[in-house]
Design a protein around this motif. Structure first.
Motif, PDB file in Angstrom:
ATOM      1  N   GLN A   1     -12.232 -14.128   0.526  1.00 25.34           N
ATOM      2  CA  GLN A   1     -11.179 -13.497   0.292  1.00 25.34           C
ATOM      3  C   GLN A   1     -10.887 -12.078   0.910  1.00 25.34           C
ATOM      4  O   GLN A   1     -11.867 -11.758   1.506  1.00 25.34           O
ATOM      5  N   CYS A   2      -9.630 -11.749   0.988  1.00 28.80           N
ATOM      6  CA  CYS A   2      -9.170 -10.572   1.802  1.00 28.80           C
ATOM      7  C   CYS A   2      -8.626  -9.700   1.116  1.00 28.80           C
ATOM      8  O   CYS A   2      -7.680  -9.839   0.437  1.00 28.80           O
ATOM      9  N   VAL A   3      -9.592  -8.518   0.959  1.00 26.71           N
ATOM     10  CA  VAL A   3      -8.816  -7.384   0.014  1.00 26.71           C
ATOM     11  C   VAL A   3      -8.275  -6.324   0.974  1.00 26.71           C
ATOM     12  O   VAL A   3      -8.939  -5.703   1.896  1.00 26.71           O
ATOM     13  N   VAL A   4      -6.910  -6.250   0.749  1.00 30.98           N
ATOM     14  CA  VAL A   4      -6.439  -5.074   1.695  1.00 30.98           C
ATOM     15  C   VAL A   4      -5.726  -4.076   0.568  1.00 30.98           C
ATOM     16  O   VAL A   4      -5.198  -4.374  -0.397  1.00 30.98           O
ATOM     17  N   ALA A   5      -6.025  -2.751   0.871  1.00 31.03           N
ATOM     18  CA  ALA A   5      -5.707  -1.722   0.256  1.00 31.03           C
ATOM     19  C   ALA A   5      -4.939  -0.467   1.077  1.00 31.03           C
ATOM     20  O   ALA A   5      -5.387  -0.400   2.266  1.00 31.03           O
ATOM     21  N   ILE A   6      -3.961   0.060   0.617  1.00 30.19           N
ATOM     22  CA  ILE A   6      -3.166   1.320   1.411  1.00 30.19           C
ATOM     23  C   ILE A   6      -3.532   2.211   0.226  1.00 30.19           C
ATOM     24  O   ILE A   6      -3.127   2.379  -0.832  1.00 30.19           O
ATOM     25  N   VAL A   7      -4.247   3.411   0.883  1.00 29.38           N
ATOM     26  CA  VAL A   7      -4.701   4.412   0.165  1.00 29.38           C
ATOM     27  C   VAL A   7      -4.333   5.758   0.534  1.00 29.38           C
ATOM     28  O   VAL A   7      -4.118   5.854   1.891  1.00 29.38           O
ATOM     29  N   ARG A   8      -4.603   7.023  -0.105  1.00 35.80           N
ATOM     30  CA  ARG A   8      -4.254   8.142   0.503  1.00 35.80           C
ATOM     31  C   ARG A   8      -5.663   8.543   1.194  1.00 35.80           C
ATOM     32  O   ARG A   8      -6.786   8.254   0.937  1.00 35.80           O
ATOM     33  N   PRO A   9      -5.207   9.255   2.677  1.00 39.69           N
ATOM     34  CA  PRO A   9      -6.663   9.418   3.334  1.00 39.69           C
ATOM     35  C   PRO A   9      -7.418  10.419   2.592  1.00 39.69           C
ATOM     36  O   PRO A   9      -8.690  10.224   3.093  1.00 39.69           O
ATOM     37  N   GLU A  10      -7.360  11.253   1.662  1.00 41.02           N
ATOM     38  CA  GLU A  10      -8.193  12.160   1.317  1.00 41.02           C
ATOM     39  C   GLU A  10      -9.210  11.357   0.144  1.00 41.02           C
ATOM     40  O   GLU A  10     -10.035  12.169  -0.148  1.00 41.02           O
ATOM     41  N   THR A  11      -9.128  10.196   0.043  1.00 42.30           N
ATOM     42  CA  THR A  11      -9.846   9.537  -0.869  1.00 42.30           C
ATOM     43  C   THR A  11     -11.060   8.828  -0.072  1.00 42.30           C
ATOM     44  O   THR A  11     -11.704   8.213  -0.585  1.00 42.30           O
ATOM     45  N   LEU A  12     -10.906   8.801   1.234  1.00 50.19           N
ATOM     46  CA  LEU A  12     -11.838   8.038   2.074  1.00 50.19           C
ATOM     47  C   LEU A  12     -13.220   8.093   1.802  1.00 50.19           C
ATOM     48  O   LEU A  12     -14.076   7.206   1.918  1.00 50.19           O
ATOM     49  N   ASP A  13     -13.571   9.390   1.809  1.00 53.04           N
ATOM     50  CA  ASP A  13     -15.062   9.750   1.701  1.00 53.04           C
ATOM     51  C   ASP A  13     -15.571   9.048   0.372  1.00 53.04           C
ATOM     52  O   ASP A  13     -16.784   8.612   0.388  1.00 53.04           O
ATOM     53  N   ALA A  14     -15.014   9.434  -0.606  1.00 55.14           N
ATOM     54  CA  ALA A  14     -15.419   8.790  -1.768  1.00 55.14           C
ATOM     55  C   ALA A  14     -15.257   7.114  -1.960  1.00 55.14           C
ATOM     56  O   ALA A  14     -16.193   6.718  -2.435  1.00 55.14           O
ATOM     57  N   LEU A  15     -14.452   6.964  -1.348  1.00 53.45           N
ATOM     58  CA  LEU A  15     -14.268   5.354  -1.365  1.00 53.45           C
ATOM     59  C   LEU A  15     -15.294   4.622  -0.312  1.00 53.45           C
ATOM     60  O   LEU A  15     -16.000   3.859  -0.762  1.00 53.45           O
ATOM     61  N   GLU A  16     -15.673   5.226   0.642  1.00 54.66           N
ATOM     62  CA  GLU A  16     -16.601   4.821   1.384  1.00 54.66           C
ATOM     63  C   GLU A  16     -17.925   4.589   0.778  1.00 54.66           C
ATOM     64  O   GLU A  16     -18.799   3.769   0.802  1.00 54.66           O
ATOM     65  N   LYS A  17     -18.131   5.864   0.010  1.00 53.98           N
ATOM     66  CA  LYS A  17     -19.569   5.753  -0.947  1.00 53.98           C
ATOM     67  C   LYS A  17     -19.667   4.725  -1.665  1.00 53.98           C
ATOM     68  O   LYS A  17     -20.593   4.189  -1.912  1.00 53.98           O
ATOM     69  N   GLU A  18     -18.391   4.527  -2.552  1.00 51.58           N
ATOM     70  CA  GLU A  18     -18.446   3.622  -3.362  1.00 51.58           C
ATOM     71  C   GLU A  18     -18.523   2.211  -2.899  1.00 51.58           C
ATOM     72  O   GLU A  18     -19.239   1.402  -3.591  1.00 51.58           O
ATOM     73  N   ILE A  19     -17.901   1.847  -1.721  1.00 50.77           N
ATOM     74  CA  ILE A  19     -17.827   0.483  -1.090  1.00 50.77           C
ATOM     75  C   ILE A  19     -19.213   0.326  -0.655  1.00 50.77           C
ATOM     76  O   ILE A  19     -19.824  -0.789  -0.900  1.00 50.77           O
TER      77      ILE A  19
END
Length: 105
Positions: free
Chosen positions: A4-22
């Motif tokens: 599957q391909c998951v595509v998300a459009i998100v706010r730039p300021e959430t990237l650090d927290a998102l990278e850790k969670e991923i």
């Protein structure tokens, strides 16, 4: 393995927290692109309609999609218009250029 391909459009300021969670949920590959666009919530105070967001693309096993979508939604949600979107799409074929073989149907 069904991909599957998951595509998300998100706010730039959430990237650090998102990278850790991923990384915490054992995701092995992510593509991140800076994008501009507009959606349902325009900023009437801006000089232009476009806002800057990040486009996150992740190819993953179908069995991992729910955990991945949950992580993206939980980490990037701030409760305001423009938080972003997440879409899940089937992948008809997935190939490794390195091995020149199909990895998943």
């Amino acid at each position: 393995m069904e991909a599957q391909c998951v595509v998300a459009i998100v706010r730039p300021e959430t990237l650090d927290a998102l990278e850790k969670e991923i990384h915490a949920i054992d995701t092995h590959g992510v593509t991140i692109t800076r994008v501009k666009g507009f959606g349902a919530h325009l900023n009437p105070y801006a000089d232009h309609w476009e806002t800057e967001h990040l486009k996150i693309e992740i190819f993953t096993r179908a069995s991992d999609v729910d955990a991945l979508v949950d992580a993206i939604m939980r980490v990037t949600h701030v409760g305001a218009p423009g938080d972003g979107i997440v879409a899940v799409m089937p992948v008809a074929g997935f190939y490794s250029i390195h091995s020149m073989k199909q990895v998943a149907p």
